[in-house]
Structure formats: structure tokens, C-alpha cells
Motif scaffolding. Structure first.
Motif, PDB file in Angstrom:
ATOM      1  N   ILE A   1       2.818  -8.508  -0.524  1.00 12.57           N
ATOM      2  CA  ILE A   1       2.660  -9.952  -0.284  1.00 12.57           C
ATOM      3  C   ILE A   1       3.345 -10.720  -1.419  1.00 12.57           C
ATOM      4  O   ILE A   1       2.995 -10.542  -2.590  1.00 12.57           O
TER       5      ILE A   1
ATOM      6  N   ILE B   1      -0.559  -5.074   0.995  1.00 10.35           N
ATOM      7  CA  ILE B   1      -1.059  -6.110   0.079  1.00 10.35           C
ATOM      8  C   ILE B   1      -0.108  -6.261  -1.104  1.00 10.35           C
ATOM      9  O   ILE B   1       0.241  -7.368  -1.517  1.00 10.35           O
ATOM     10  N   ASP B   2       0.346  -5.112  -1.627  1.00  5.62           N
ATOM     11  CA  ASP B   2       1.307  -5.134  -2.731  1.00  5.62           C
ATOM     12  C   ASP B   2       2.560  -5.924  -2.383  1.00  5.62           C
ATOM     13  O   ASP B   2       3.159  -6.553  -3.254  1.00  5.62           O
TER      14      ASP B   2
ATOM     15  N   LEU C   1      -2.539 -11.292   4.188  1.00  4.74           N
ATOM     16  CA  LEU C   1      -3.688 -10.455   3.822  1.00  4.74           C
ATOM     17  C   LEU C   1      -4.358  -9.899   5.085  1.00  4.74           C
ATOM     18  O   LEU C   1      -4.680  -8.713   5.164  1.00  4.74           O
TER      19      LEU C   1
ATOM     20  N   PRO D   1      -0.148 -16.578   2.487  1.00  9.77           N
ATOM     21  CA  PRO D   1      -0.723 -15.376   1.878  1.00  9.77           C
ATOM     22  C   PRO D   1      -1.967 -14.888   2.621  1.00  9.77           C
ATOM     23  O   PRO D   1      -2.201 -13.688   2.689  1.00  9.77           O
TER      24      PRO D   1
ATOM     25  N   LEU E   1      -3.669 -15.815  -3.957  1.00 16.52           N
ATOM     26  CA  LEU E   1      -4.916 -15.311  -3.374  1.00 16.52           C
ATOM     27  C   LEU E   1      -5.988 -15.018  -4.423  1.00 16.52           C
ATOM     28  O   LEU E   1      -7.118 -14.693  -4.073  1.00 16.52           O
ATOM     29  N   THR E   2      -5.618 -15.153  -5.697  1.00 17.24           N
ATOM     30  CA  THR E   2      -6.530 -14.649  -6.724  1.00 17.24           C
ATOM     31  C   THR E   2      -7.775 -15.503  -6.953  1.00 17.24           C
ATOM     32  O   THR E   2      -8.610 -15.165  -7.776  1.00 17.24           O
TER      33      THR E   2
ATOM     34  N   TYR F   1      -9.911 -11.730  -0.755  1.00 17.22           N
ATOM     35  CA  TYR F   1      -8.756 -10.936  -1.164  1.00 17.22           C
ATOM     36  C   TYR F   1      -9.254  -9.709  -1.921  1.00 17.22           C
ATOM     37  O   TYR F   1      -8.897  -8.571  -1.609  1.00 17.22           O
TER      38      TYR F   1
ATOM     39  N   ARG G   1       1.259 -13.358  -3.658  1.00 18.09           N
ATOM     40  CA  ARG G   1      -0.088 -12.798  -3.767  1.00 18.09           C
ATOM     41  C   ARG G   1      -0.902 -13.526  -4.824  1.00 18.09           C
ATOM     42  O   ARG G   1      -2.119 -13.580  -4.766  1.00 18.09           O
TER      43      ARG G   1
END
Lengths: 426, 117
Positions: A356, A353-354, A334, A330, A362-363, A368, A359
Motif C-alpha cells: 500500500i 499491506i506492504d 487495506l 488506503p 493508516l497509522t 489497520y 500506508r
């Protein structure tokens, strides 16, 4: 004779390696004692008698004498290097053997110890801690400071790692059939060490620079030896040279972390860039393209560009495409999206990004949200940008990161004022 | 100018300084800087020698020889320096910057050399 800033550190790995070869890996602690003793003597003698003409040789001789004492004293109580076996038991054979041993290629011992530390039974974090401690001469406290870990936990990790190391008794044999697999473990450990310095959580810039220097030094050891100087090694060394070249500009005049976008490129280290270019050229042989080759190529495009605008973003996007095939993650995705945003605009960057897939992973990564914030800001959606920067701020891992993100939030506000002023002026 | 001897004393060997190679090197460099500064100011007559911590002790009328139990003692002379200073007060003041005080039990004994006059 002027000593380099980290002269003892550099010598420490070489001495420990030579002694471990002689004593056996299970006697690592004994080797470390002998090395400590040699430094202690240098500290006591050199201020009064001056630094010897060849300080490395002085330390080596001092350690050798001490090693002979230890072998004499302990040879009935312990077993030493299995490969020397009985030769160390008799006075007649022991002294000439030790002499010859210290005269031989210490570089090989250093490499073998490096390979030994990257034992497959150890986690990558433990390997890096062990490398720092045993090869780079960092005390447990210094390792703990570098990783922002508690000294007690670090001590535990190192003690445990040393036990695994001792289980092998002898240093890793470079002719071993596992050589290639172990070499990639060594690459990963060196790169992890470098990244800890470059991106890591430790806030003190001195420690961070030191970790990068240690990683560069270990890479140089790998580059120098014909067995380990593979295309992947050269590419990794090149990559770290390019990143290191940018270190002086990562913090601006007032101590703030600066992103690649805002760095003063005149501060980049030309010498390291040239070295990186040479290494990258040399790495371009063979059929095997590694992730290090791609990352080095990306870094070289950044360091060769005179400005953000003059950067070859299209090529960078292509390289990220390749990297996504070689080593998808990820974070790589990014970075690819950030490059797309530069090349084709913020909208396309956000689309990337959407797209990925994982995703969600990455939060917890502040950059990110910082990337989302940057793209939103560029398309003048200041509220969305602010929201993302605030989310990033809550995730920041160090005061430097926090300050960086606070300044991004301030930039949203400033941007808004400029726009309002422009509207009012009309 | 009068002459003085600094006797450097401490307990355990300077292992406090050699917790890591970097610490050992930095401690050594502080010693070097201190002696260099004294030398540049014209105070050092002879930088002297460091001494091994073990040796023999010859004692009594019978000249009994015993192993120096120095290694364990708290106030072993670890070395000496011969220097020149205006008077005892100056020699003492100059000793205060010696890095040995970074050790818990480090001392500098400042002793005037007896003059012929």
C-alpha cells in the motif's frame, strides 16, 4: 392509530421543506417555529382527543393554518418566497396559493431542501449536520450526541451552515444545470451519515442504529423520485441495505462488537438483504459504474455467503481491484489486502499491506493494526499479533472498540495456551 | 365511586417537550400511555379537552372584557379530565404519574365534583 417510532421526525423534514419553499430559505427559522408549533399542538391535543385518522394530514393542516397566520402578520416586515412575490401580499391570492402549495407535491420540496443542504460552500461534515438537523428533525443536542461533539461546537457549525443555506433564498432547483454534481454531493452526505452510524465513534448503539435508519430513509426518498432514482442512487441504497442487514449481528449477546468473521449470520436481516438485491438489480443500467456499485457488489457477496469459508473471496478481490481504480484510498487498499489474506493466505495479505503506497495515512486507524494483528495471528506469530493489537488498542475511539481489541489480545493468549497444550500433549 | 376533575396547569406552553420532534413524540406517547392506563382501569369518565392558552376574560359588574393574559401566566389551565375514583386519596394518588410533572411548573389540581346526595 399506531404511530411509528420516529413519526414526528419523518414528518418534520416534509413540513419544514414545504414551509421553506413558501417562506423562502432565508426564513428557515420561521419555518422551524411553525413546525415546532404544530408538534406542540399535536402533543397537547392527541392524548385527549385521540390520534387523528390521518396524522400526517392533521399536522400538515395545522402547519398550513399557522403559516397563513405568520404570512398575515409578517408580510409587511419580511419578504417571503421570491418566486411567489406579490401573490403572498394580498389576502385574495395568499390563501388559495398556500392551499395549493400544501396540496402539491411535498416530496419535491423535501428533495429540493436536501439538495440545498448539500451546498458546495459547506464542508461534508457541515452538510451532514445540516441534513440531520433540518431534514431529519434532530435537535442540536441530538446531532451533537450522534457525532460525539460538544453541543456548543455543533450549534456553531449548524448556525454557520444555516447562514450559507439562507444565502440562496430559494430552494435548489432540480432543473438546475448543477443537478448531477449536486446529486453526487447528496450521495456522499447520505453515505457519510450512514457510515457515522455504522462505524462512527458514538458508543450508544441506539444512536448508531438511528443514524443508519435516517440515511436509509433519505436514500428511499431519492429512490422514489424519478429524477433522483439514478443507477448510483439505487446502488447506494442497495449498499446501505446490505450493511444494515448485518447491524443486528454486529453486537453479540453480551454487548460486544463482533467482526464479520465471528458474526452469527442467522441474525442478519433477510428482508433488508432481499431489498438490497432488488435495488442492486435495478442499479445495473447505464454505462456508469460508480464506487457505490462496486461496494454494493462486495457487500452483496458477503451477505449472500453462508459462512466466511463459503465467501467468494476471488470475486471480492477483483471488485476491490476495480474500486482501487475508481476511488483509490488506503482504506480500500487495506480492505483489499484483508480479502487477499482470506483468499490466498495471511502471507499474501501481509504482502498486499506492504504494497500500500500511502500506508502512512493508516497509522491512526485502529483497524489497520487490527488487520495486521489478525494476519500475524493466523500465521501463528502471536507476539507480533499481540503487539499490533496493543497498538490498535491505544488508537481505539470508543469503549466498544477497546473491548473488541482487548478480546483479540486475549485470543492471542488463548491461542498460545492451546498450542502449548498441544505441544505438551505430544 | 365518586367523580373528580383533574385541572392541568402549567406556565409556558409545552415547548420544553418539543425541543425536537422526537422529544415531542415521546412526551406525547407518555401522556397517551398514562391516560390509556387510567382508562383501562376504569377511572376515565371523560378524557376531557385541551384548552387554548389565549381567550377573553369577562370581569366585574361592568362585564369588562379583557384579553386573557394567559399566555404569560404561570398557572394557566391547559386542559381537564373527568374521572372516577373511590375517594379523593385515590384520585390524588392516580394523578402522581401524570407526565405534566416533567415540566418545571406543571401541576394537577384534583377537585371532587359535588354530589347531589
Amino acid at each position: 392509530m399506531e404511530l411509528g417510532d420516529h413519526f414526528f421526525r419523518r414528518e418534520s423534514g416534509r413540513l419544514v421543506a414545504a414551509l421553506t419553499h413558501l417562506f423562502g430559505v432565508h426564513n428557515l427559522a420561521l419555518a422551524e417555529d411553525v413546525v415546532q408549533d404544530a408538534f406542540c399542538r399535536a402533543l397537547e391535543v392527541w392524548p385527549f382527543r385521540g390520534v387523528p385518522e390521518n396524522p400526517s394530514a392533521w399536522l400538515m393542516t395545522t402547519a398550513k393554518r399557522r403559516a397563513i397566520d405568520v404570512l398575515r402578520r409578517e408580510r409587511t416586515a419580511r419578504t417571503f418566497a421570491p418566486e411567489y412575490g406579490r401573490l403572498l401580499e394580498s389576502e385574495w391570492t395568499m390563501v388559495p396559493l398556500v392551499d395549493a402549495h400544501f396540496g402539491a407535491a411535498i416530496g419535491d420540496d423535501l428533495l429540493r431542501l436536501m439538495f440545498s443542504c448539500c451546498h458546495p460552500r459547506l464542508s461534508e461534515e457541515a452538510q451532514v449536520a445540516l441534513v440531520l438537523h433540518v431534514l431529519c428533525g434532530f435537535s442540536v443536542h441530538e446531532v451533537a450526541a450522534a457525532f460525539l461533539a460538544s453541543p456548543a461546537a455543533t450549534q456553531k457549525r449548524i448556525v454557520r451552515a444555516k447562514k450559507v443555506l439562507a444565502g440562496s433564498r430559494r430552494l435548489f432547483d432540480l432543473a438546475d444545470e448543477d443537478f448531477i454534481a449536486r446529486l453526487s454531493a447528496v450521495h456522499r452526505a447520505v453515505y457519510l451519515l450512514f457510515n457515522e452510524g455504522y462505524h462512527g465513534a458514538s458508543t450508544e448503539s441506539a444512536i448508531r442504529v438511528e443514524l443508519c435508519q435516517e440515511a436509509l430513509h433519505l436514500a428511499a426518498v431519492l429512490v422514489e423520485h424519478p429524477l433522483t432514482s439514478t443507477p448510483a442512487t439505487l446502488a447506494l441504497a442497495a449498499l446501505m441495505c446490505f450493511h444494515s442487514a448485518r447491524l443486528p449481528a454486529r453486537v453479540d449477546g453480551s454487548g460486544h462488537l463482533t467482526s464479520l468473521f465471528d458474526q452469527d449470520r442467522s441474525q442478519w436481516d433477510r428482508h433488508l438483504i432481499t431489498e438490497g438485491m432488488q435495488l442492486l438489480d435495478r442499479s445495473a443500467t447505464g454505462l456508469n459504474v460508480t464506487e457505490y456499485h462496486i461496494e454494493a457488489a462486495i457487500a452483496s457477496l458477503h451477505t449472500c455467503a453462508r459462512s466466511m469459508e463459503e465467501t467468494e473471496w476471488a470475486r471480492i478481490v477483483n471488485l476491490y481491484d476495480t474500486l482501487m481504480v475508481l476511488r483509490p484510498s488506503p482504506v480500500v487498499a487495506l480492505n483489499r489486502a484483508i480479502a487477499i489474506a482470506q483468499y490466498e493466505g495471511a502471507e499474501r495479505g501481509l504482502d498486499a499491506i506492504d504494497a500500500i503506497e500511502d500506508r502512512g495515512r493508516l497509522t491512526t486507524y485502529p483497524f489497520y493494526f487490527a488487520a495486521l494483528g489478525d494476519m500475524e495471528l493466523r500465521r501463528e506469530r502471536r507476539d507480533a499479533a499481540r503487539f499490533h493489537f496493543r497498538t490498535a488498542l491505544a488508537l481505539a475511539r470508543s469503549p466498544a472498540e477497546r473491548m473488541f481489541l482487548e478480546r483479540r489480545i486475549a485470543a492471542c493468549d488463548a491461542d498460545e495456551r492451546v498450542c502449548l497444550a498441544r505441544q505438551n500433549g505430544e | 365511586m365518586a367523580q373528580f376533575v383533574y385541572l392541568y396547569r402549567s406556565g409556558a406552553r409545552s415547548t420544553e417537550w418539543s425541543q425536537s420532534p422526537q422529544q415531542a413524540q415521546e412526551a406525547m406517547q407518555r401522556w397517551m400511555a398514562w391516560l390509556k392506563d387510567l382508562t383501562e382501569k376504569g377511572h376515565v369518565k371523560d378524557p376531557g379537552h385541551p384548552l387554548e392558552r389565549s381567550g377573553k376574560l369577562v370581569t366585574g359588574r361592568a362585564r369588562t372584557v379583557i384579553d386573557g393574559p394567559f399566555a404569560e401566566a404561570k398557572d394557566v389551565v391547559g386542559g381537564y379530565t373527568l374521572l372516577e375514583a373511590a375517594d379523593l386519596a385515590q384520585a390524588t394518588a392516580l394523578a402522581k404519574d401524570c407526565p405534566i410533572f416533567e415540566l418545571a411548573d406543571g401541576t394537577v389540581e384534583v377537585r371532587p365534583v359535588m354530589s347531589m346526595g
